[in-house]
Design a protein around this motif. Structure first.
Motif, mmCIF file in Angstrom:
data_model
loop_
_atom_site.group_PDB
_atom_site.id
_atom_site.type_symbol
_atom_site.label_atom_id
_atom_site.label_comp_id
_atom_site.label_asym_id
_atom_site.label_seq_id
_atom_site.Cartn_x
_atom_site.Cartn_y
_atom_site.Cartn_z
ATOM 1 N N GLU A 186 0.786 -1.058 -0.020
ATOM 2 C CA GLU A 186 0.048 0.138 -0.132
ATOM 3 C C GLU A 186 1.026 1.370 0.275
ATOM 4 O O GLU A 186 0.302 2.315 -0.430
ATOM 5 N N GLN A 187 1.947 1.171 0.358
ATOM 6 C CA GLN A 187 2.812 2.478 0.329
ATOM 7 C C GLN A 187 3.435 2.681 -1.057
ATOM 8 O O GLN A 187 3.961 2.151 -1.802
ATOM 9 N N ILE A 188 3.133 3.994 -1.206
ATOM 10 C CA ILE A 188 3.439 4.688 -2.466
ATOM 11 C C ILE A 188 5.035 5.307 -2.218
ATOM 12 O O ILE A 188 5.119 6.112 -1.470
ATOM 13 N N PHE A 189 5.977 4.967 -3.241
ATOM 14 C CA PHE A 189 7.279 5.196 -3.040
ATOM 15 C C PHE A 189 7.377 6.784 -3.384
ATOM 16 O O PHE A 189 6.583 7.111 -4.346
ATOM 17 N N VAL A 228 -11.591 3.344 -15.256
ATOM 18 C CA VAL A 228 -10.716 4.382 -15.230
ATOM 19 C C VAL A 228 -9.452 4.226 -14.733
ATOM 20 O O VAL A 228 -8.098 4.599 -15.218
ATOM 21 N N TYR A 229 -9.504 3.286 -13.345
ATOM 22 C CA TYR A 229 -8.293 3.258 -12.645
ATOM 23 C C TYR A 229 -7.128 2.350 -13.657
ATOM 24 O O TYR A 229 -6.046 2.560 -13.774
ATOM 25 N N THR A 230 -7.915 1.175 -14.399
ATOM 26 C CA THR A 230 -6.968 0.344 -15.195
ATOM 27 C C THR A 230 -6.381 1.226 -16.301
ATOM 28 O O THR A 230 -5.211 0.900 -16.819
ATOM 29 N N ALA A 231 -7.222 1.997 -17.086
ATOM 30 C CA ALA A 231 -6.764 3.015 -18.176
ATOM 31 C C ALA A 231 -5.559 3.837 -17.723
ATOM 32 O O ALA A 231 -4.563 3.833 -18.342
ATOM 33 N N ILE A 232 -5.699 4.511 -16.597
ATOM 34 C CA ILE A 232 -4.780 5.459 -16.207
ATOM 35 C C ILE A 232 -3.457 4.633 -15.829
ATOM 36 O O ILE A 232 -2.328 5.153 -16.323
ATOM 37 N N THR A 233 -3.473 3.431 -15.155
ATOM 38 C CA THR A 233 -2.255 2.917 -14.764
ATOM 39 C C THR A 233 -1.472 2.359 -16.122
ATOM 40 O O THR A 233 -0.602 1.649 -15.983
ATOM 41 N N ARG A 234 -2.212 2.372 -17.379
ATOM 42 C CA ARG A 234 -1.324 2.041 -18.687
ATOM 43 C C ARG A 234 -0.222 3.138 -19.020
ATOM 44 O O ARG A 234 0.199 2.819 -19.965
ATOM 45 N N VAL A 253 0.421 8.564 -11.025
ATOM 46 C CA VAL A 253 0.448 7.459 -10.015
ATOM 47 C C VAL A 253 -0.597 7.996 -8.810
ATOM 48 O O VAL A 253 -1.355 7.389 -8.449
ATOM 49 N N ARG A 254 -0.371 9.277 -8.402
ATOM 50 C CA ARG A 254 -1.213 9.825 -7.576
ATOM 51 C C ARG A 254 -2.720 9.792 -7.976
ATOM 52 O O ARG A 254 -3.614 9.340 -7.078
ATOM 53 N N ASN A 255 -2.945 10.157 -9.260
ATOM 54 C CA ASN A 255 -4.414 10.085 -9.479
ATOM 55 C C ASN A 255 -5.085 8.639 -9.810
ATOM 56 O O ASN A 255 -6.202 8.573 -9.500
ATOM 57 N N ALA A 256 -4.147 7.697 -10.125
ATOM 58 C CA ALA A 256 -4.786 6.406 -10.055
ATOM 59 C C ALA A 256 -5.150 5.968 -8.880
ATOM 60 O O ALA A 256 -6.317 5.286 -8.664
ATOM 61 N N HIS A 257 -4.488 6.409 -7.622
ATOM 62 C CA HIS A 257 -4.807 5.971 -6.300
ATOM 63 C C HIS A 257 -5.970 6.629 -5.848
ATOM 64 O O HIS A 257 -6.941 6.012 -5.012
#
Length: 740
Positions: A498-501, A698-704, A510-514
């Motif tokens: 869960e920790q974002i580096f 939306v989450y899956t698309a952003i993380t691509r 990355v921030r917006n995906a979460h």
């Protein structure tokens, strides 16, 4: 018979193939002098035909299941001038009759289609028997030995080859006369041989279950042509099975019994009582299995019912076992790995690493920037001194390549690892397991129930298994939600990172995906002038949205971010349909980015132009290309009926009949993008996307995306997606089986 132009009445001996709906300008007929090209799968052919009123043979292009020199073709179509090949007659309807002239008979026999008869022997046969030669071969084969050079053995081979060829042609004629394409007819003949006519006439619905590429709708049309009654038990039982197969394509491993009855009543137009009787018949025959999912009576197809139970049994056994290596002090090994990699692992990563080094089974899940890739590297480093063979795999070719690049090791697709044989399953299994002590599988959210069962069946008894994936991404296209069910069962060892580096957290992507994953609106650039890696642009309606997408991809992004519009930018869509769907955007982007293509070919309404960006739609083990692989069209050969594409630096040839394995890929669905990464993502969201406006999409698309995300949003579409409307339930028993 002298070839001539005329419009003759149709003969029962002719083979008619409808290749286009448009009306023909004229009809011609003539003797086939040469078959320049013939694709046995699609029926596409290029013929040189001798016409009575022309000195030079004409080129006739059309579709026909079988054709040979010496036969007479009758073509209904129009003359066209091809820019590459000149004047051609494009046949919309092409029929062929056996030859009747001595010249035609000799050419036909000498064409090589009958083994044992070449040009010289064809001449001897025609000289000996004249226009009665076919009658002699078929009814008086003993007379063949009257011809010099034909003994008993050759006479028997000629007779057998003639009989086989006639059988093939009769079957192809029957199938084509009932509306089946050459490709489907060839598959049916390959499956059933000389019994094809009998089997298909008795029960055409078996085609939907046994022949690749033939669904219930096609079988139903064939049954109607064969005058099979609409209330036939064959039809009702096949319709019920078809509904469950369709449900698997929607992610379900089963359906409630009442839902099956309701859907079947609408689909088949039958009485509820007849449907219930058909279901009971299928259950009694073992074609369906009645079971429950959390107390609800459901119907399963037997393979998926068996697969879920096998998965549960295998995972319970794995979770209670010990790995095929020994780690004395796990904490000491974790410190040694940190030192060797010169990094400080987060607490969650340290816990996961210690578990991975001492357990036989582990699930690792987490979002972008949480260090899943780093953890996999650490696990491999921690086992480097152990005498254990490690295999790495992922569901898609692009995901496997990413895994290989990040670890510096060879990684394969699961299908390649299991040695898939199209239509036959996998060569690797319980009787021929994999050779490894540890299997690491990435992008597990994409793995469905059948693939999971096959993977576990091929895992050696002593081997350990580590599954890595983001459980918050879209579930698999196929049946089940394996990763989510495994985690939700609470019976298996799971580590959630869960920790974002810090370095990842500097990226708005990355921030917006979460944020999206937590149900929060993304942080956007305050103005179009602000330099960012995440933007959202409003569109009044889908029409303006489509225009903006094309403008962004073709002009604005390349100018502002120096991105190649074809190589770097990928448009992702929630669906294929609509103004902002992948199909329409592909057409508009193709027109904008490749307007002056030197050549193009159209197949089933889809255009492939020279220079187009294309995607492979299915795993192809002969070519070693996989679902989701991207490439470019580099050549089109109309004469040979072939398309040449370049995928990952390798030139690959596809026959025109195989183009359903490819699609233009300027825009693709989010589902098709899973397991892949692209420098730039453009994601249109509109209210017309309806039920697909979901947070995990939306989450899956952003993380691509690696460098840049741009959303093109109509009014409240983004808010609707992130609001977290309930996910449609996937009917599966796996979680229940694991929890029991």
């Amino acid at each position: 018979m002298q070839p001539q132009r005329h419009d003759p009445p149709a003969s029962a001996a002719e083979r008619f193939v409808l290749t286009a709906p448009e009306a023909a300008a004229e009809t011609l007929s003539g003797l086939v002098e040469r078959v320049v090209f013939h694709n046995s799968e699609s029926g596409f052919c290029v013929l040189r035909v001798k016409l009575a009123d022309q000195r030079e043979p004409a080129t006739v292009v059309g579709e026909c299941p079988t054709v040979a020199p010496g036969e007479v073709v009758r073509a209904n179509g129009r003359w066209q001038t091809d820019p590459s090949f000149g004047l051609q007659f494009r046949a919309h309807i092409l029929s062929v009759v056996p030859p009747s002239t001595l010249e035609g008979i000799e050419a036909y026999l000498g064409s090589g289609m009958i083994k044992g008869i070449g040009r010289a022997m064809a001449g001897k046969l025609v000289k000996a028997f004249g226009d009665q030669v076919f009658e002699v071969i078929e009814r008086r084969p003993d007379r063949l030995r009257e011809v010099p050079g034909i003994g008993r053995g050759l006479a028997e081979r000629i007779t057998t080859a003639w009989r086989d060829q006639r059988a093939v042609r009769d079957i192809m004629l029957f199938l084509h006369s009932h509306g089946l394409s050459p490709l489907r007819a060839a598959r049916i003949f390959e499956a059933y041989g000389e019994r094809a006519i009998q089997l298909v006439s008795t029960n055409p619905y078996r085609l939907a279950q046994e022949i690749r590429g033939i669904g219930f709708a096609s079988a139903d049309q064939l049954a109607e042509r064969l005058r099979i009654p609409r209330d036939s038990p064959f039809r009702l039982r096949a319709g019920v099975s078809y509904l469950l197969e369709e449900a698997q394509g929607q992610g379900h491993a089963a359906l409630p019994s009442t839902e099956v009855s309701e859907r079947a009543t609408l689909l088949l137009g039958a009485e509820r009582g007849a449907i219930e009787a058909a279901i009971a018949g299928e259950v009694a025959a073992g074609a369906l299995i009645a079971d429950t999912v959390e107390g609800t009576p459901c119907l399963f197809l037997p393979p998926i019912h068996h697969a879920e139970r096998q998965i549960a049994q295998s995972l319970r056994r794995l979770a209670g076992g010990r790995p095929p290596w020994t780690i004395g002090d796990a904490e000491a090994r974790v410190r040694a790995v940190e030192q060797a990699l010169a990094l400080k692992l987060a607490e969650g990563q340290r816990t996961a690493l210690a578990m991975a080094l001492t357990a036989k089974f582990l699930i690792i899940t987490g979002g972008p920037g949480t260090g899943k890739t780093t953890l996999v590297e650490a696990i491999l480093k921690g086992l480097a001194e152990q005498a254990v063979e490690i295999q790495l795999a992922a569901p898609t070719g692009r995901a496997a390549r990413r895994l290989g690049e990040s670890t510096g090791r060879d990684a394969k697709t699961l299908h390649r690892l299991l040695e898939a044989e199209p239509g036959r399953g996998f060569r690797r299994g319980a009787e021929r397991p994999l050779t490894c002590g540890l299997l690491v599988v990435d992008e597990m959210s994409m793995v469905d129930v059948p693939l999971m069962q096959a993977m576990l069946a091929a895992l050696p008894d002593e081997a350990a298994l580590i599954l890595v994936g983001d459980v918050d991404q879209l579930p698999s296209i196929g049946p089940g939600q394996v990763l989510a069910d495994l985690i939700a069962s609470e019976r298996l060892p799971v580590v959630r990172l869960e920790q974002i580096f810090r370095q990842a957290a500097e990226s708005r992507i990355v921030r917006n995906a979460h944020r999206v994953n937590r149900g929060l609106m993304p942080e956007l650039a305050r103005s179009a002038d602000e330099l960012s890696d995440f933007y959202a642009i409003k569109a009044r309606d889908p029409e303006e949205g489509a225009r903006l997408v094309v403008e962004l991809v073709s002009e604005r992004i390349p100018a502002r971010f120096k991105a190649d519009p074809v190589a770097d930018i990928q448009v992702l869509c929630p669906t294929n349909r609509g103004e902002l769907g992948a199909r329409h955007l592909n057409e508009t982007l193709q027109a904008a980015l490749n307007p002056d293509a030197a050549d193009r070919v159209v197949r089933r309404g889809t255009t492939f132009a020279l220079g187009d960006k294309i995607m492979q739609l299915e795993n192809d083990y002969d070519r070693e290309v996989y679902n989701g692989d991207l490439g470019r069209v580099v050549a089109i050969d109309h004469g040979q009926g072939q398309l040449l594409v370049n995928i990952d630096g390798r030139p690959l040839t596809y026959r025109f009949g195989e183009l359903d394995r490819l699609m233009p890929a300027y825009a693709i669905t989010v589902h098709k993008a899973q397991g892949s990464e692209y420098p730039v993502i453009v994601l249109p969201l509109a209210r017309q996307h309806g039920r697909m406006l979901r947070r995990n999409l939306v989450y899956t698309a952003i993380t691509r995306a690696k460098r840049l995300v741009i959303l093109v949003v109509e009014s409240s579409a983004l808010e609707l997606a992130i609001a977290g409307r309930p996910e449609p339930r996937r009917w599966s028993k796996l979680r229940e089986l694991l929890s029991a």
